[in-house]
Design a protein around this motif. Structure first.
Motif, PDB file in Angstrom:
ATOM      1  N   ASN A  93      42.648 -11.738   9.585  1.00 18.52           N
ATOM      2  CA  ASN A  93      41.377 -11.637   8.863  1.00 18.52           C
ATOM      3  C   ASN A  93      41.150 -10.254   8.274  1.00 18.52           C
ATOM      4  O   ASN A  93      40.211 -10.049   7.516  1.00 18.52           O
ATOM      5  N   ASP A  94      41.995  -9.290   8.622  1.00 18.07           N
ATOM      6  CA  ASP A  94      41.905  -7.947   8.034  1.00 18.07           C
ATOM      7  C   ASP A  94      43.319  -7.389   7.846  1.00 18.07           C
ATOM      8  O   ASP A  94      43.704  -6.402   8.485  1.00 18.07           O
ATOM      9  N   PRO A  95      44.123  -8.013   6.965  1.00 20.52           N
ATOM     10  CA  PRO A  95      45.543  -7.652   6.855  1.00 20.52           C
ATOM     11  C   PRO A  95      45.802  -6.270   6.275  1.00 20.52           C
ATOM     12  O   PRO A  95      46.908  -5.747   6.393  1.00 20.52           O
ATOM     13  N   PHE A  96      44.783  -5.675   5.637  1.00 19.90           N
ATOM     14  CA  PHE A  96      44.971  -4.358   5.021  1.00 19.90           C
ATOM     15  C   PHE A  96      44.609  -3.213   5.964  1.00 19.90           C
ATOM     16  O   PHE A  96      44.798  -2.045   5.633  1.00 19.90           O
ATOM     17  N   ALA A  97      44.068  -3.566   7.128  1.00 19.17           N
ATOM     18  CA  ALA A  97      43.774  -2.540   8.132  1.00 19.17           C
ATOM     19  C   ALA A  97      45.042  -2.245   8.918  1.00 19.17           C
ATOM     20  O   ALA A  97      45.782  -3.154   9.297  1.00 19.17           O
ATOM     21  N   ALA A  98      45.302  -0.968   9.165  1.00 16.59           N
ATOM     22  CA  ALA A  98      46.485  -0.590   9.947  1.00 16.59           C
ATOM     23  C   ALA A  98      46.417  -1.184  11.345  1.00 16.59           C
ATOM     24  O   ALA A  98      47.431  -1.588  11.915  1.00 16.59           O
ATOM     25  N   GLY A  99      45.202  -1.252  11.882  1.00 17.15           N
ATOM     26  CA  GLY A  99      44.996  -1.844  13.200  1.00 17.15           C
ATOM     27  C   GLY A  99      43.542  -2.229  13.366  1.00 17.15           C
ATOM     28  O   GLY A  99      42.664  -1.693  12.679  1.00 17.15           O
ATOM     29  N   HIS A 100      43.262  -3.164  14.240  1.00 20.62           N
ATOM     30  CA  HIS A 100      41.883  -3.553  14.509  1.00 20.62           C
ATOM     31  C   HIS A 100      41.791  -4.199  15.881  1.00 20.62           C
ATOM     32  O   HIS A 100      42.813  -4.563  16.480  1.00 20.62           O
ATOM     33  N   ALA A 101      40.578  -4.314  16.374  1.00 20.70           N
ATOM     34  CA  ALA A 101      40.354  -4.880  17.706  1.00 20.70           C
ATOM     35  C   ALA A 101      39.216  -5.878  17.667  1.00 20.70           C
ATOM     36  O   ALA A 101      38.284  -5.757  16.867  1.00 20.70           O
ATOM     37  N   ASN A 102      39.289  -6.871  18.537  1.00 16.79           N
ATOM     38  CA  ASN A 102      38.236  -7.859  18.690  1.00 16.79           C
ATOM     39  C   ASN A 102      37.516  -7.574  20.004  1.00 16.79           C
ATOM     40  O   ASN A 102      38.111  -7.690  21.084  1.00 16.79           O
ATOM     41  N   LEU A 103      36.259  -7.176  19.910  1.00 19.45           N
ATOM     42  CA  LEU A 103      35.514  -6.787  21.106  1.00 19.45           C
ATOM     43  C   LEU A 103      35.295  -7.959  22.055  1.00 19.45           C
ATOM     44  O   LEU A 103      35.198  -7.753  23.270  1.00 19.45           O
TER      45      LEU A 103
END
Length: 221
Positions: free
Chosen positions: A88-98
């Protein structure tokens, strides 16, 4: 893997030995059909190594992220090219689901973090950023949503993160301070979305200082 394959070729395909059991097509190679299972096993292992390596890496980082997040369960994942298609956020280097505790790095950044672990004593700014990304996303799993606070919490724990990853004490301190003094300070002049990760209150003795016993800033004293 290349060195093992070279040894295999040297042992099995040198000389003029031939077997009565070898099909005519293999005689030119001077080998026996008995070597084929070995060859296939080595080839299979070469294909299996990469996913197995990343599977272990993900499990290892899940445990470390959980520690950084004060025991909030974290699950680390390296996106493949296929995964990225459904991210859902392919352009972010990394992400987290709280809510789920899942931390996702794009594959390039997993590779960058692995490179950092290969030579932390001569880490590049990008490799240091990959370390900070791990700590930053772990702070989200810990429960923080505000990006400036999350980044400052990460800055103060990067020394801890490097140590958990097995980096020597001296190098871990240097890496963590380099992230603060160089990578973090560049955020002041970054575009608005990136600059939102910066706060002038993220400094020793200021509002965001958590006074951790193993804070990155302890090395400044």
């Amino acid at each position: 893997m290349d060195s093992y394959f070279a040894v295999f070729l040297l042992v099995n395909f040198s000389g003029n030995q031939r077997s009565d059991y070898a099909p005519a097509g293999l005689w030119a190679l001077g080998t026996s059909v008995h070597t084929l299972p070995v060859f296939c096993a080595i080839l299979a292992a070469s294909f299996a190594w990469h996913p197995l390596h990343y599977w272990y890496f993900e499990r290892h980082l899940s445990a470390i992220a959980t520690q950084l997040a004060d025991s909030h369960p974290a699950k680390f994942h390296c996106n493949t090219a296929f995964d990225a298609m459904f991210d859902n956020d392919p352009f972010a280097a990394g992400h987290a689901n709280l809510e789920t505790g899942q931390i996702v790095f794009q594959l390039k950044w997993c590779a960058t973090l692995l490179d950092y672990l290969d030579h932390p004593e001569r880490a590049t700014p990008q490799e240091l950023h990959s370390l900070n990304m791990l700590t930053h996303e772990s702070m989200h799993v810990r429960g923080e949503r505000n990006e400036a606070k999350t980044e400052c919490q990460a800055i103060q724990r990067n020394y801890r993160a490097a140590k958990l990853l097995g980096v020597s004490d001296h190098t871990a301190k240097k890496n963590a301070l380099d992230i603060y003094n160089f990578n973090y300070m560049k955020l002041r002049s970054a575009p608005n979305r990136v600059a939102s990760y910066y706060s002038d209150q993220c400094a020793p003795g200021k509002e965001m200082d958590e006074h951790l016993s193993d804070s990155t800033w302890m090395a400044l004293e």
